[in-house]
Write a protein that holds these residues in place. Structure first.
Motif, short mmCIF file in Angstrom:
data_model
loop_
_atom_site.label_atom_id
_atom_site.label_comp_id
_atom_site.label_asym_id
_atom_site.label_seq_id
_atom_site.Cartn_x
_atom_site.Cartn_y
_atom_site.Cartn_z
N GLU B 267 2.71 34.81 40.12
CA GLU B 267 2.87 35.32 38.89
C GLU B 267 1.79 36.20 38.24
O GLU B 267 2.03 37.08 37.47
CB GLU B 267 3.15 33.96 37.67
CG GLU B 267 4.43 33.39 38.09
CD GLU B 267 4.83 32.06 36.96
OE1 GLU B 267 5.61 31.57 37.09
OE2 GLU B 267 3.69 31.99 36.17
N GLN B 268 0.42 35.97 38.75
CA GLN B 268 -0.69 36.70 38.30
C GLN B 268 -0.28 38.17 38.92
O GLN B 268 -0.46 39.15 38.30
CB GLN B 268 -1.76 36.26 38.81
CG GLN B 268 -3.20 36.49 38.44
CD GLN B 268 -3.50 36.02 37.13
OE1 GLN B 268 -2.93 35.14 36.60
NE2 GLN B 268 -4.41 36.51 36.57
N VAL B 269 -0.10 38.26 40.18
CA VAL B 269 0.55 39.39 40.95
C VAL B 269 1.60 40.43 39.98
O VAL B 269 1.37 41.48 39.78
CB VAL B 269 0.82 39.29 42.13
CG1 VAL B 269 1.04 40.68 42.99
CG2 VAL B 269 -0.32 38.59 42.90
N PHE B 270 2.52 39.72 39.69
CA PHE B 270 3.74 40.45 39.21
C PHE B 270 3.60 40.44 37.62
O PHE B 270 4.83 40.77 36.82
CB PHE B 270 5.06 39.66 39.66
CG PHE B 270 5.29 40.01 41.16
CD1 PHE B 270 5.64 41.23 41.43
CD2 PHE B 270 4.90 39.18 42.14
CE1 PHE B 270 6.15 41.56 42.86
CE2 PHE B 270 5.31 39.32 43.40
CZ PHE B 270 5.63 40.52 43.80
N ASN B 271 2.49 39.83 37.16
CA ASN B 271 2.43 39.69 35.69
C ASN B 271 3.66 39.18 34.98
O ASN B 271 4.13 39.46 33.89
CB ASN B 271 2.50 41.31 34.95
CG ASN B 271 1.00 41.72 34.66
OD1 ASN B 271 0.15 40.79 34.33
ND2 ASN B 271 0.63 42.86 35.09
N LEU B 272 4.15 38.14 35.67
CA LEU B 272 5.25 37.47 35.19
C LEU B 272 4.57 36.38 34.04
O LEU B 272 3.67 35.71 34.36
CB LEU B 272 6.08 36.66 36.15
CG LEU B 272 7.05 37.56 37.05
CD1 LEU B 272 7.70 36.41 37.97
CD2 LEU B 272 8.06 37.84 36.01
N ASN B 273 5.33 36.33 33.04
CA ASN B 273 4.90 35.27 32.09
C ASN B 273 5.20 33.89 32.24
O ASN B 273 6.10 33.39 31.41
CB ASN B 273 5.03 35.81 30.66
CG ASN B 273 3.90 35.65 29.74
OD1 ASN B 273 3.03 34.82 29.87
ND2 ASN B 273 4.18 36.16 28.65
N GLY B 274 5.03 33.18 33.31
CA GLY B 274 5.64 32.10 33.46
C GLY B 274 4.39 31.15 33.24
O GLY B 274 3.54 30.98 32.70
N ILE B 275 4.91 29.63 33.99
CA ILE B 275 3.88 28.54 33.71
C ILE B 275 2.83 28.71 34.64
O ILE B 275 1.56 28.24 34.32
CB ILE B 275 4.76 27.28 33.95
CG1 ILE B 275 5.30 27.01 35.31
CG2 ILE B 275 5.43 26.89 32.63
CD1 ILE B 275 5.44 25.81 35.46
N GLY B 276 2.71 29.07 35.70
CA GLY B 276 1.65 29.73 36.47
C GLY B 276 0.37 30.42 35.99
O GLY B 276 -0.47 30.20 36.04
#
Lengths: 302, 323
Positions: B267-276
């Motif tokens: 999620e950090q790589v893809f800038n996804l705003n998830g729980i990770g």
């Protein structure tokens, strides 16, 4: 029952089956022929291990020296793998990064592996209530995914090489103990362990001399996979900014920040450190597979 | 069956309690006093009374066992307190980010199954041929590739490809929309992360499928099935694969729990705003209530999916539940 003296034909057959003593070169050739894929793995691991060990002599530049006249330069004769956004030589940083990766990988795997070995064999040997309690505790530890446990440990102890080693070692212990225990359980019921117990040998002697040697095969196979897992975990933590800190050269750290920012204009910053991680862990896994084939005769024909 | 089912389900609770205790202890081991950080962040001096008041406010002046019972009681009611960083209820912070993580995880699982089972089976059937070698190399590479690097590389590839095709680089937006609202946009966001995570997952399951298939193919009943002239397709699909899938299901179940852990990096790589990503943020911000709740969430998913795997296994294999 009488035991017949070896007949001449019998000894002849035995002599034929015996492995003749060979030199280093001959046995190497034999290994390469039998385990071509595993040999590639050993070469890869040796290559990166050598790079890490002799980084001081091999690296063409100081891995932490900035050179603002040569920022984000493409690979050239002066900088074989290019330079990063601070003008640091990527090849030199990869060589020194190999050292960080192997120090963290080997230490975590060895400490975690041996602690797990002791716990696993002990748990199987003593059995009963000790085993039950220990297994439940391991269950709890195992329910924390490796990277989550490592994150928790890092938030307690802080970042840096030593803490990263601790953070990766702790979650490896229960995983090793679990596998070792199941192998050791099978051996506990074997007559020679009973015999050793009947002879009044001490617990530590039975565990170390009679049980541990029998779990060595699965243990070694697991240990190699641990080295790979630990290197990947270190890279992940460093990438998240929670592992090894600047200015220490580490592959995960090299992929952080600048690498993504400059990915389209200076792809070499992102490509090479990742390739280094991949090739090293790939080599370790190939070696682990070959080791399993050699140590586990049941799998040989597969 | 009933006895096994009941005892296996009941075992979840002591494990959860133990995990909660461990999280509780870990959080207390973190050095530093939250109140000192809060009060001292402005750089102004503060009185001892203010410190005591702050301790009383968040309840850390009480005896530890009372704090622990309070924590457990909170967990039982899904009350995780408020985030120390944003001031919003933790449950709200998590609820807004959980869907995207769950979708990536489920999609990655589907991708993994779709790749692993056919390739693992083919690899076993063509053992020691170049096909087998290629599949095994592909799978060992999957275990060796760091998912965040694969993520960076796939972003780079998409940028370069779109640049080459349409003349300007394109990246999917990072604002998550639910699948039912805008399926195309949703998939364009989730697809790459799912493939990135799914590759490693597929690699692990592929190896398991291969070795399980090899074992089953040597069984007498496979020889019998072939001897009575069944079509090879039926022998493989009905007789071999069905039995070989047992350990594969275990691996898929166990890996699912660890997938959530892997999301921390992806999620950090893809800038996804998830729980990770939320978890990394909460660790960096030293937001203990949020970290505590997130770790409990991931651990609960792991424990429950382990239980489901065990139950599924028992349902498939009568030897386990009757033992």
């Amino acid at each position: 029952m009488t035991i017949a003296a070896p007949t001449p034909t019998g000894t002849a057959v035995f002599a034929d089956d015996r492995i003749p003593p060979r030199g280093v070169v001959a046995s190497t050739i034999r290994f390469v022929r039998r385990q071509p894929v595993g040999s590639i793995g050993i070469v890869l691991v040796a290559l990166f291990g050598f790079a890490g060990l002799f980084a001081d002599f091999l690296a063409p530049y100081n891995p932490t020296a900035n050179d603002f006249t040569a920022m984000t330069e493409a690979p050239s004769w002066a900088h074989w793998l290019g330079t990063d956004q601070l003008g640091r030589d990527i090849l030199s940083r990869i060589l020194f990064g190999a050292r960080t990766a192997f120090v963290v990988g080997l230490t975590s795997a060895l400490v975690g592996g041996f602690s797990g070995l002791v716990l696993g064999v002990g748990s199987a040997y003593f059995g009963g209530r000790i085993d039950l309690v220990l297994q439940r505790l391991l269950d709890i530890l195992m329910s924390f995914p490796l990277i989550i446990m490592a994150l928790a440990v890092v938030s307690i102890f802080g970042t840096g090489v030593h803490n990263v080693i601790a953070a990766i070692t702790i979650p490896l212990i229960p995983r090793c103990a679990r596998v070792v225990r199941s192998s050791a359980l099978a051996i506990r019921e074997v007559p020679y362990v009973d015999a050793a117990r009947a002879l009044g040998f001490s617990h530590s002697r039975i565990i170390l001399a009679h049980m541990v040697p029998n779990v060595v095969a699965p243990f070694l196979i697991m240990l190699t996979s641990f080295v790979g897992q630990a290197i990947l975990a270190e890279a992940s933590l460093s990438y998240l900014g929670l592992g090894v800190q600047e200015p220490v050269a580490a592959w995960g750290l090299m992929l952080q920040g600048g690498a993504e920012e400059y990915a389209s204009t200076a792809p070499w910053i992102a490509v090479f450190p990742g390739l280094a991680i991949m090739l090293t862990v790939f080599g370790i896994n190939l070696f682990g597979d070959a080791l399993r084939d050699v140590l586990d005769p049941k799998l040989r024909e597969r | 069956m009933h006895r096994y089912l009941v005892s296996r389900v009941l075992l979840v609770f002591p494990t959860l309690l133990g995990a909660a205790a461990l999280v509780f202890i870990l959080m207390r081991l973190i050095p530093g006093d939250i109140c000192l950080v809060r009060l001292g962040s402005g750089g102004t001096s503060f009185s001892a009374a203010a410190l005591a008041a702050c301790h009383a406010e968040i309840g850390i002046d009480r005896p530890w066992w009372l704090q622990f019972l309070d924590f457990i009681w909170g967990l039982a009611r899904f009350d995780f307190g408020t985030s120390m960083w944003s001031g919003k209820p933790v449950i709200q912070e998590i609820a807004s980010r959980f869907p995207v993580s769950l979708e990536v995880a489920v999609m990655a699982t589907l991708i993994a199954i779709a790749i692993a089972i056919p390739l693992g089976t083919i690899s076993a059937l063509k053992q020691n041929t170049w096909i087998d070698l290629a599949v095994r190399t592909f799978s060992i590479a999957g275990i060796a590739t760091p998912s965040f690097w694969l993520g960076i590389m796939s972003i780079l590839l998409v940028l370069d490809l779109t640049q080459a095709i349409s003349g300007h680089p394109w990246m999917p937006s990072i604002d998550y929309v639910p699948l039912w609202k805008d399926p195309i946009r949703n998939l364009s966001i989730v697809m790459l992360p799912a493939i990135t995570v799914g590759y490693r997952y597929a690699a692990v399951s592929m190896r398991m499928t291969r070795s399980a298939m090899l074992e089953v193919l040597r069984e007498d009943y496979i020889r019998t099935a072939r001897a009575k002239g069944l079509l090879e397709k039926i022998v493989i699909n009905r007789h071999a694969l069905k039995n070989a899938l047992l350990p594969v299901v275990t691996v898929i179940g166990i890996e699912f729990a660890f997938l959530i852990g892997g999301l921390v990096v992806t999620e950090q790589v893809f800038n996804l705003n998830g729980i990770g990503r939320l978890m990394v943020l909460s660790v960096q911000n030293q937001d203990y209530t949020l970290t505590q709740a997130l770790v409990m969430l991931v651990v609960t998913i792991a424990i429950v999916s382990n239980m489901l795997v065990d139950l599924f296994y028992a349902w498939l294999d009568p030897r386990i539940r009757l033992a």
